[in-house]
Motif scaffolding. Structure first.
Motif, PDB file in Angstrom:
ATOM      1  N   LEU A 177       0.837  -1.200   0.000  1.00  0.00           N
ATOM      2  CA  LEU A 177       0.000   0.000   0.000  1.00  0.00           C
ATOM      3  C   LEU A 177       0.875   1.255   0.000  1.00  0.00           C
ATOM      4  O   LEU A 177       2.020   1.216   0.452  1.00  0.00           O
ATOM      5  N   PRO A 178       0.323   2.375  -0.464  1.00  0.00           N
ATOM      6  CA  PRO A 178       1.054   3.643  -0.336  1.00  0.00           C
ATOM      7  C   PRO A 178       1.339   3.940   1.136  1.00  0.00           C
ATOM      8  O   PRO A 178       0.608   3.497   2.026  1.00  0.00           O
ATOM      9  N   GLU A 179       2.375   4.697   1.377  1.00  0.00           N
ATOM     10  CA  GLU A 179       2.874   4.933   2.738  1.00  0.00           C
ATOM     11  C   GLU A 179       1.815   5.416   3.722  1.00  0.00           C
ATOM     12  O   GLU A 179       1.712   4.902   4.833  1.00  0.00           O
ATOM     13  N   GLY A 180       1.023   6.403   3.358  1.00  0.00           N
ATOM     14  CA  GLY A 180       0.009   6.946   4.268  1.00  0.00           C
ATOM     15  C   GLY A 180      -1.033   5.911   4.644  1.00  0.00           C
ATOM     16  O   GLY A 180      -1.439   5.805   5.813  1.00  0.00           O
ATOM     17  N   GLU A 181      -1.470   5.135   3.670  1.00  0.00           N
ATOM     18  CA  GLU A 181      -2.450   4.085   3.932  1.00  0.00           C
ATOM     19  C   GLU A 181      -1.835   2.968   4.768  1.00  0.00           C
ATOM     20  O   GLU A 181      -2.462   2.452   5.691  1.00  0.00           O
ATOM     21  N   ARG A 182      -0.603   2.596   4.457  1.00  0.00           N
ATOM     22  CA  ARG A 182       0.082   1.529   5.184  1.00  0.00           C
ATOM     23  C   ARG A 182       0.248   1.894   6.656  1.00  0.00           C
ATOM     24  O   ARG A 182      -0.022   1.091   7.543  1.00  0.00           O
ATOM     25  N   THR A 183       0.627   3.134   6.923  1.00  0.00           N
ATOM     26  CA  THR A 183       0.804   3.588   8.301  1.00  0.00           C
ATOM     27  C   THR A 183      -0.527   3.617   9.039  1.00  0.00           C
ATOM     28  O   THR A 183      -0.613   3.174  10.188  1.00  0.00           O
ATOM     29  N   ALA A 184      -1.565   4.120   8.384  1.00  0.00           N
ATOM     30  CA  ALA A 184      -2.890   4.169   9.017  1.00  0.00           C
ATOM     31  C   ALA A 184      -3.386   2.761   9.350  1.00  0.00           C
ATOM     32  O   ALA A 184      -3.904   2.522  10.441  1.00  0.00           O
ATOM     33  N   ALA A 186     -10.758  12.842   9.342  1.00  0.00           N
ATOM     34  CA  ALA A 186     -11.376  12.429   8.081  1.00  0.00           C
ATOM     35  C   ALA A 186     -10.328  11.908   7.099  1.00  0.00           C
ATOM     36  O   ALA A 186     -10.600  10.982   6.331  1.00  0.00           O
ATOM     37  N   THR A 187      -9.146  12.464   7.119  1.00  0.00           N
ATOM     38  CA  THR A 187      -8.064  11.993   6.250  1.00  0.00           C
ATOM     39  C   THR A 187      -7.665  10.571   6.627  1.00  0.00           C
ATOM     40  O   THR A 187      -7.464   9.720   5.751  1.00  0.00           O
ATOM     41  N   VAL A 188      -7.590  10.298   7.924  1.00  0.00           N
ATOM     42  CA  VAL A 188      -7.247   8.944   8.376  1.00  0.00           C
ATOM     43  C   VAL A 188      -8.339   7.969   7.957  1.00  0.00           C
ATOM     44  O   VAL A 188      -8.053   6.875   7.457  1.00  0.00           O
ATOM     45  N   ARG A 189      -9.606   8.350   8.134  1.00  0.00           N
ATOM     46  CA  ARG A 189     -10.708   7.468   7.731  1.00  0.00           C
ATOM     47  C   ARG A 189     -10.678   7.211   6.221  1.00  0.00           C
ATOM     48  O   ARG A 189     -10.921   6.082   5.768  1.00  0.00           O
ATOM     49  N   THR A 190     -10.350   8.244   5.446  1.00  0.00           N
ATOM     50  CA  THR A 190     -10.246   8.077   3.994  1.00  0.00           C
ATOM     51  C   THR A 190      -9.106   7.130   3.638  1.00  0.00           C
ATOM     52  O   THR A 190      -9.253   6.255   2.785  1.00  0.00           O
ATOM     53  N   ARG A 191      -7.982   7.292   4.308  1.00  0.00           N
ATOM     54  CA  ARG A 191      -6.837   6.394   4.051  1.00  0.00           C
ATOM     55  C   ARG A 191      -7.194   4.953   4.397  1.00  0.00           C
ATOM     56  O   ARG A 191      -6.837   4.026   3.655  1.00  0.00           O
ATOM     57  N   LEU A 192      -7.886   4.751   5.508  1.00  0.00           N
ATOM     58  CA  LEU A 192      -8.290   3.393   5.889  1.00  0.00           C
ATOM     59  C   LEU A 192      -9.277   2.814   4.878  1.00  0.00           C
ATOM     60  O   LEU A 192      -9.173   1.641   4.503  1.00  0.00           O
ATOM     61  N   ARG A 193     -10.238   3.618   4.429  1.00  0.00           N
ATOM     62  CA  ARG A 193     -11.222   3.147   3.452  1.00  0.00           C
ATOM     63  C   ARG A 193     -10.526   2.777   2.148  1.00  0.00           C
ATOM     64  O   ARG A 193     -10.759   1.705   1.579  1.00  0.00           O
ATOM     65  N   ARG A 194      -9.638   3.644   1.677  1.00  0.00           N
ATOM     66  CA  ARG A 194      -8.906   3.360   0.440  1.00  0.00           C
ATOM     67  C   ARG A 194      -8.026   2.125   0.599  1.00  0.00           C
ATOM     68  O   ARG A 194      -7.913   1.305  -0.316  1.00  0.00           O
TER      69      ARG A 194
END
Length: 178
Positions: free
Chosen positions: A108-115, A138-146
């Protein structure tokens, strides 16, 4: 001085695995993760004595680890990612199914992987992750959803087997087809 050493030893035993796993997840390089681990606990040793409660200490350590990971990524040349066979036992999942999942997470991309790591492996709520990363919840929730959507594609999931997770309550709700 003995009290500081005991405090450091206890902190390393209690939270060292989480710090190392987060650094390894973020950097995907065992040597860099070990450097971050060492730097985080050296910084803790240099901190003024204060009344650290367990959760505050863990959050401080993980936030410091995230900051240090950014520094490593900024100032060092990125090396190739490790295969799961090269990862130390501490970070290796217990079964093959989990290994397949965490291998997919590593893509996964870094932001999503960290979340994903902080939410599912370390058990932090989205608001807590947002505070650690200095981004809106909301950004964290979006990263988790993606991330969940990408993982579904990577692992070959289907819509009729999809399970949705409510971010607020943590309850699992079955998705029904209309």
């Amino acid at each position: 001085m003995k009290d500081r050493e005991g405090f450091l030893r206890n902190a390393m035993e209690a939270h060292g695995g989480a710090v190392y796993r987060l650094a390894l997840c973020r950097l995907q390089n065992a040597a860099d993760a070990e450097d971050v681990y060492q730097d985080v606990f050296l910084r803790l040793l240099g901190e003024e004595a204060r009344d650290w409660d367990g959760e505050y200490l863990k959050a401080w350590l993980l936030r410091t680890a995230l900051n240090r990971c950014v520094d490593v990524q900024r100032f060092r040349l990125r090396r190739t990612a490790l295969s799961l066979d090269e990862v130390p036992e501490l970070a290796r999942p217990a079964d093959d199914e989990a290994a397949e999942l965490w291998e997919a997470v590593s893509r996964l991309p870094e932001g999503e992987r960290t979340a994903v790591h902080l939410h599912y492996a370390e058990g932090y709520r989205t608001e807590e992750i947002a505070a650690m990363q200095h981004v809106p919840a909301a950004t964290v929730r979006t990263r988790l959803r993606r991330a969940r959507m990408r993982l579904k594609d990577l692992l070959g999931g289907t819509d009729d087997e999809q399970e949705q997770v409510s971010e607020c309550s943590g309850e699992h709700l079955r998705a029904h087809r209309a």
